[in-house]
Design an enzyme around this catalytic site. Structure first.
Site, mmCIF file in Angstrom:
data_model
loop_
_atom_site.group_PDB
_atom_site.id
_atom_site.type_symbol
_atom_site.label_atom_id
_atom_site.label_comp_id
_atom_site.label_asym_id
_atom_site.label_seq_id
_atom_site.Cartn_x
_atom_site.Cartn_y
_atom_site.Cartn_z
ATOM 1 N N TYR A 257 0.836 -1.206 0.000
ATOM 2 C CA TYR A 257 0.000 0.000 0.000
ATOM 3 C C TYR A 257 0.872 1.258 0.000
ATOM 4 C CZ TYR A 257 -4.371 2.545 0.715
ATOM 5 O OH TYR A 257 -5.459 3.363 0.559
ATOM 6 N N LYS B 46 -3.642 8.291 3.499
ATOM 7 C CA LYS B 46 -4.970 7.975 4.043
ATOM 8 C C LYS B 46 -5.029 8.216 5.547
ATOM 9 C CE LYS B 46 -7.201 6.460 0.333
ATOM 10 N NZ LYS B 46 -8.454 7.069 -0.180
#
Length: 275
Positions: free
Chosen positions: A176, A183
């Site tokens: 990720y 995020k």
């Protein structure tokens, strides 16, 4: 005891069995940003919001994207379809000005966009370029702040602002990479916006779906491995779908969620509890 203290105050009616499900959001108007095709999370949200009676405005990224989005907008009878590239100066302001001109007010905004240059997304966080990190933050996080600022004066009767996050904001998820810190910033932004807008009855949420087979997610390296892990480890042993995310978003937009704000709402089959 004071007679006034004994006065029974009737509870508000939170459910009317005669109310048709298609009217739960009747009278609400909202903007959904991020529809790219029929598999996108934003489209899952739009279909459910419209199904519950909301009136919608959708956006498309550019003229190349418009032919893919316009049929979807027509399918759900969206009232407006407008261009929005958050990287273009003035385009977001023009979008909200048009919404204000046509509707005069706004009840909700769904922010479902994210971006990082491929090289930065596929590399280690420590190797991320300043340009790549800045682009990822601008599109994925700062644009939500900008939308909130422009939506605030239109939310004259309160409202709801929502963005899409992922479990990689909370814990390290293989591959990720730079989107994890981005995020995480988005979830922190959600909390601060909720605190600042609460006195105007504007609620703010981050919705965190499990991994979904969307075009945007396919840009993550070894995405199939991420999918397999989610199915194996989640309590439900399956992926969630965009309709399930859309139903949660519809709940948050509606009055039943009036006591919730600033939270990250997980729609991942319980994966975040065990991963």
């Amino acid at each position: 005891m004071d007679e006034q203290a004994l006065k029974i105050v009737p509870l508000p009616k939170v459910w009317d069995p005669e109310l048709k499900i298609g009217e739960m959001l009747k009278g609400k108007r909202g903007l959904v940003v991020g529809v790219s095709n029929e598999n996108s999370i934003a489209y899952g949200c739009a279909t459910k919001l419209r199904g519950f009676g909301a009136e919608l405005a959708l956006t498309y990224l550019n003229e190349q994207a418009r032919p893919y989005v316009q049929p979807l907008a027509e399918q759900i009878e969206a009232s407006m379809l407008l261009p929005l590239d958050v990287r273009k100066p003035g385009e977001m302001t023009a979008l909200f000005e048009e919404i204000g001109r046509q509707w005069g007010q706004l009840d909700f905004v769904i922010h479902s966009i994210a971006f990082a240059p491929r090289q930065d997304l596929h590399g280690r966080v420590i190797d991320c370029s300043i340009d790549g990190f800045t682009q990822a933050m601008q599109v994925s996080c700062y644009s939500f702040i900008e939308m909130a600022r422009l939506a605030e004066p239109l939310m004259t009767r309160g409202g709801a602002l929502m963005t899409m996050s992922y479990y990689g904001a909370d814990k390290v998820v293989n591959h990720y990479n730079v989107m994890g810190p981005v995020k995480a910033a988005l979830q922190a932004t959600t909390r601060y916006l909720a605190a600042e807008l609460g006195d105007k009855n504007i609620r703010v949420y981050a919705v965190s779906p499990g991994p979904l087979k969307t075009r945007a997610a396919s840009g993550i390296a070894e995405f199939d491995e991420l999918i397999d892990m989610a199915v194996k480890r989640s309590p439900t042993h399956r992926l969630v779908d965009i309709a399930e995310v859309g139903r949660v978003v519809a709940f948050l937009v509606g009055g039943a969620a009036s006591g919730i704000t600033g939270d990250t709402i997980y729609v991942d089959g319980g994966l975040h509890n065990v991963a």
